[in-house]
Design a protein around this motif. Structure first.
Motif, short mmCIF file in Angstrom:
data_model
loop_
_atom_site.label_atom_id
_atom_site.label_comp_id
_atom_site.label_asym_id
_atom_site.label_seq_id
_atom_site.Cartn_x
_atom_site.Cartn_y
_atom_site.Cartn_z
N VAL A 161 15.01 23.23 26.00
CA VAL A 161 14.42 24.30 25.42
C VAL A 161 15.76 25.34 25.64
O VAL A 161 16.12 26.02 24.37
N ILE A 196 10.27 22.84 18.89
CA ILE A 196 10.61 23.31 20.17
C ILE A 196 9.67 22.72 21.05
O ILE A 196 9.96 22.36 22.19
N GLU A 197 8.44 22.47 20.81
CA GLU A 197 7.16 21.77 21.70
C GLU A 197 7.57 20.32 21.83
O GLU A 197 6.93 19.55 22.91
N ILE A 251 11.41 30.08 31.03
CA ILE A 251 10.92 28.93 30.78
C ILE A 251 10.30 28.14 31.71
O ILE A 251 9.29 27.43 31.60
#
Length: 372
Positions: free
Chosen positions: A106, A98-99, A232
């Motif tokens: 995301v 996810i990074e 986000i």
């Protein structure tokens, strides 16, 4: 005495493997997002059991030869798994992935994970903890924004998941005093915060650990995509500027005069006064600006250093820093322009390099402007 023989990366991987063993995939349908080769399938099967169907999602690497008979390779991105059916997966595993995603991806990944998971299906995600990576200035060239355990828990709830496990891997901050611990352990077992101690209690201290590991069930409520995007966006607005200002120095520790954080060199010493942030960057024409101050008298036409830009450690442009452009004891902007040809490139860094003719002081901040 520092215990140098331990490779912390091995400790992290081995702990992740132990947590993976708690996921029972036997006879189920499992989707692995960011499946990075044949070894990945072997790793999952050895530790989770043999899924009836294992779908590996990976766009940027070639399909491995000799995939196991239960395994498929889908050349999709995490944010667009359109070749995977809806409501098919019992487990979606996104390990250390996810990074690596841009902001919109995301959200897209979480919406896709919700779509392909059955009701009550399990989403497993792990990633570095920004609380730690920011404090220790840990740089990974392909990492975008790293989330904190609390941030990811809020995001997953908005995405229609109920977090059932939020664990830490490798304690890197004293949970009582708040003191950050060095990445490399000082002791294997005996002594304060030995490797054994740091591993033993990290499970229940996600906020104080280098990695977090989250398991979440797909709930009956629908995902709130707008809320996910907003959460986000707030994280990126806060974290991306910090990510672009993770710097190191060959010549000094971080210093501060109260208003400005900086690195410095002294006359007679050569090297990179500042370098970083080893960041991802998209295609375009850019202008990078850093503030530099000169501390010694030199001739007006002397060169006191260079500013350059590197991509994957290959120089793509450089400019001389002249004494005439850097008044004594005054911060001035030094800039350089450069072009990125790839759609996405990794490992971009800017450096200010002193040649030793004069001491330099460089503000620990990069201003990066896209000009074309």
């Amino acid at each position: 005495m520092r215990f140098e023989q331990i490779d912390v990366q091995h400790v992290l991987h081995d702990t992740r493997t132990a947590y993976l063993r708690g996921i029972d995939a036997r006879g189920k349908t499992m989707v692995s997002v960011g499946a990075s080769g044949l070894w990945y399938f072997d790793w999952v099967h050895t530790n989770c059991g043999w899924p009836a169907r294992h779908i590996g999602v990976e766009l940027y690497l070639p399909k491995p030869d000799d995939l196991p008979p239960n395994s498929e390779w889908v050349a999709n991105t995490a944010g667009d798994m359109s070749d995977v059916e809806s409501d098919v997966a019992d487990i979606v595993f996104s390990g250390q992935n996810i990074e690596h995603l841009w902001e919109d991806d995301v959200t897209n990944f979480l919406m896709e994970a919700s779509r392909i998971l059955k009701s009550g299906g399990l989403l497993v995600v792990d990633s570095p903890n920004r609380i730690i990576t920011e404090a220790l200035c840990i740089i990974q060239p392909e990492h975008m924004v790293e989330f904190t355990p609390n941030e990811i828990a809020d995001i997953l709830f908005a995405a229609g998941f109920d977090v059932v496990v939020n664990r830490g891997i490798y304690l890197t901050r004293d949970p009582v005093s708040g003191e950050f611990l060095s990445y490399q352990p000082d002791h294997l077992w005996a002594g304060p915060w030995s490797l054994v101690q740091r591993c033993a209690i990290s499970d229940r201290h996600a906020n104080e650990s280098y990695l977090w590991w989250v398991e979440a069930r797909k709930a009956r409520r629908d995902p709130d995509e707008a809320k996910v995007r907003e959460l986000i966006r707030v994280c990126w607005e806060k974290a991306w500027p910090e990510r672009m200002n993770r710097f190191n120095s060959e010549l000094s520790e971080i210093k501060s005069d109260g208003a400005i954080s900086y690195y410095s060199s002294t006359k007679g010493h050569q090297g990179a006064v500042i370098y970083g942030p080893y960041a991802p960057i998209v295609k375009g024409q850019y202008k990078a600006v850093m503030s530099v101050s000169r501390s010694d008298l030199v001739g007006p036409h002397d060169v006191v250093g260079i500013m350059d830009v590197l991509l994957n450690n290959a120089m793509i442009n450089r400019v001389d820093i002249l004494a005439s452009d850097t008044p004594l004891h005054e911060y001035v902007d030094v800039s350089i322009e450069f072009q990125i040809e790839a759609e996405t490139a990794f490992g971009m860094q800017c450096r200010i390099i002193a040649n030793g003719l004069s001491g330099l002081r460089v503000e620990r901040a990069l201003r990066l402007e896209k000009i074309g």
